[in-house]
Design an enzyme around this catalytic site. Structure first.
Site, PDB file in Angstrom:
ATOM      1  CG  ASP A 221      30.762  19.008  57.107  1.00  0.00           C
ATOM      2  OD1 ASP A 221      31.957  19.301  56.987  1.00  0.00           O
ATOM      3  OD2 ASP A 221      30.011  19.491  55.893  1.00  0.00           O
ATOM      4  CD  GLU A 272      17.639   9.855  75.127  1.00  0.00           C
ATOM      5  OE1 GLU A 272      17.339   8.881  74.526  1.00  0.00           O
ATOM      6  OE2 GLU A 272      16.921  10.817  74.607  1.00  0.00           O
TER       7      GLU A 272
END
Length: 569
Positions: A221, A272
């Site tokens: 956002d 990751e």
């Protein structure tokens, strides 16, 4: 030895493809999707119970607007705790169950991340209020001394996106008037200070918390506002809508260079994790600037809000498509198309007006009303045009039902902060957030067992319900399902666009792989030329029944055709 079954969840985890480049992602506004506990407010268990609908529609993922603890000063975008579920929506166990069910259905789940601001009830902001000026606690936010002889003027001239000054003065613990804090939105939404390393660590913890639970990514956002220009200089220009430079300078609260280092930091964290976790940027920027956010080591997607903002005009749409694809191709990213969301007037209504509309201003019963028939007809055509473009696409809950903006809400029930902050001048975004209908009758049309919902539904909503459209091959729901099935089968998201000349400036036509997409945005039916454009192929999807007959495309209509000559019988 038997081979174990491979679930859809296993397939998601093992999928080596960059799924986000072509994905269709369905936005769920949790408060208004489905209510299972009967309190009139949507909840996570309700979403889980209705995920079959999203899977049957043909979406690849769901994006959940905030479901975190919040005082609801701005529809949940005032987050009090980023690593918990608001009790009105359920529990962390409900969130885990939703993730598991979505993955079983082959749906990925995108959560909302709100990094520009939090709630004034967040524990860290409460600590800042209790601390002294210049303290480390206040350093995590933008606290400043006021201007004027007694510090009684805001630190600069910035205006809130919700009207009025972007600063609020606090009362210090000793009872005296004190410093001011920055809030680009409501006063209940203080802005984080991303110059402080502790803010970075706070959000890394949040990202990992949800990634570890199985979330497949984040819609971010107001991501282009998190870093402010040094010194917070004055800016006496409007900043609403798509934000562009003034005399070559970006506003000091938008699209500063420092945002890119933050996005790279987040990208490294997501990389990751297995399963292609993604970041999608909410940034109201022109395509050329939005493309800078989706460079290969930053975010994966950025909403094309310039496209969403376009009027019903073929020339404007073609120009945006060309500009957007070129800008994103230059950085190796897909274009991410969108027509509706929880912040703007539903496109089934805004296309019912002639000329531009204020996307977030809202409509009241005493305002000029959209032409519903025209709006829905154009909205269905606009959806086919959007879904026929290469790239990814987002859908907003209820648009597959042809839901219009609710323009008859009593002003007394409005909850958008714009309404009060503007002195009852701007009605705001409640009209696109009304709970959606599932059944033709019954309490709240199947949304809840309660008759009273957090925003009241209009009496005619039952006619748009999922149950009312099931089995009707002419319905908006059926059109969406057909379009998404053809889009997936024909790999339209990964295609390459090639424009065709139809002889009419009001008609858009392009080929994308094995599909030709044509839309008539003019005022008269148009006979399409055969030949190079292969506009005589078989009909795959029409925006409305009979849109394309004997080579003539109706007004405010779109069609997908095969790129082979039409079969004859």
């Amino acid at each position: 030895m038997t081979t174990p079954d491979v679930t859809d969840a296993d397939a998601i985890e093992a999928d080596p493809t960059e799924w986000w480049r072509t994905a269709v992602i369905y936005q769920v506004y949790p408060r208004s999707f489905a209510d299972l506990d009967g309190d009139g407010t949507g909840d996570l268990a309700g979403i889980t119970a209705r995920l079959d609908h999203v899977a049957a529609l043909g979406a690849d993922a769901v994006w959940l607007s905030p479901f975190y603890p919040s005082p609801q000063a701005d529809g949940g975008y005032d987050v009090a705790d980023y690593r918990e579920v608001d009790p009105r929506y359920g529990t962390l166990a409900d969130a885990d169950a939703l993730l598991a069910r979505a993955h079983d259905l082959g749906l990925r789940v995108i959560a909302d991340l709100v990094p520009n601001h939090c709630s004034d009830q967040h524990v860290l902001f409460r600590a800042a209020l209790a601390a002294a000026p210049g303290s480390p606690e206040r350093g995590m936010f933008h606290f400043r001394d006021g201007r004027g002889g007694h510090g009684d003027l805001p630190p600069n001239d910035w205006q809130s996106m919700f009207e009025g000054p972007a600063w609020t003065r606090v009362t210090e613990p000793d009872g005296t008037p004190g410093q001011w804090y920055l809030h680009l939105f409501a006063p209940e939404q203080p802005d984080w200070n991303w110059d402080d390393p502790r803010v970075h660590r706070e959000f890394e913890t949040t990202l990992r918390f949800w990634l570890d639970r199985g979330v497949d990514g984040f819609r971010v956002d107001v991501c282009d506002a998190i870093v402010k220009a040094p010194g917070l200089p004055d800016w006496p220009h409007a900043t609403h809508g798509v934000v562009e430079p003034v005399d070559g300078v970006m506003p000091p609260m938008w699209d500063q260079e420092g945002i890119h280092a933050v996005f790279r930091e987040w990208r490294r964290i997501l990389d990751e994790y297995a399963g292609q976790r993604i970041l999608c940027a909410e940034a109201w920027l022109p395509p050329e600037r939005a493309a800078r956010i989706v460079r290969s080591d930053e975010m994966h997607q950025a909403f094309n809000f310039a496209y969403l903002s376009l009027p019903w005009d073929a020339t404007a749409i073609r120009a945006n498509v060309d500009t957007s694809i070129a800008a994103n191709d230059a950085v190796g990213a897909p274009t991410t198309w969108v027509l509706s969301n929880h912040d703007v007037m539903r496109h089934a209504s805004r296309f019912g007006y002639d000329g531009p509309v204020e996307l977030e201003a809202g409509v009241g019963v005493d305002d000029p009303q959209p032409d519903r028939a025209t709006g829905l007809r154009r909205a269905r055509a606009a959806t086919l045009l959007m879904l026929g473009l290469p790239g990814s696409a987002y859908l907003y809950q209820g648009e597959e039902l042809g839901l219009p903006e609710v323009t008859t809400l009593p002003d007394a029930v409005r909850q958008d902060p714009m309404w009060e902050r503007s002195g009852h001048r701007i009605r705001g975004r409640d009209g696109c957030r009304v709970p959606i209908p599932w059944t033709s009758d019954g309490p709240s049309f199947g949304f809840s067992s309660a008759a009273d919902t957090w925003l009241p539904q209009p009496a005619d909503f039952g006619g748009y319900a999922v149950a009312a459209q099931e089995g009707d091959e002419t319905s908006t729901l059926a059109m969406y399902r057909r379009a998404l099935a053809v889009r997936r089968r024909s790999d339209l998201g990964s295609g390459t666009l090639r424009w065709h000349d139809t002889g009419s400036a009001a008609v858009l036509a392009w080929s994308n792989g094995r599909v030709t997409v044509v839309g008539n945005l003019g005022s008269e039916p148009v006979r399409l030329p055969a030949g190079e454009a292969v506009l005589g192929g078989d009909v795959l999807v029409e925006s409305v029944p009979g849109a394309f007959v004997d080579g003539v495309l109706a007004v405010d209509a779109a069609v997908w055709l095969t790129t082979e000559p039409a079969r004859t019988t």
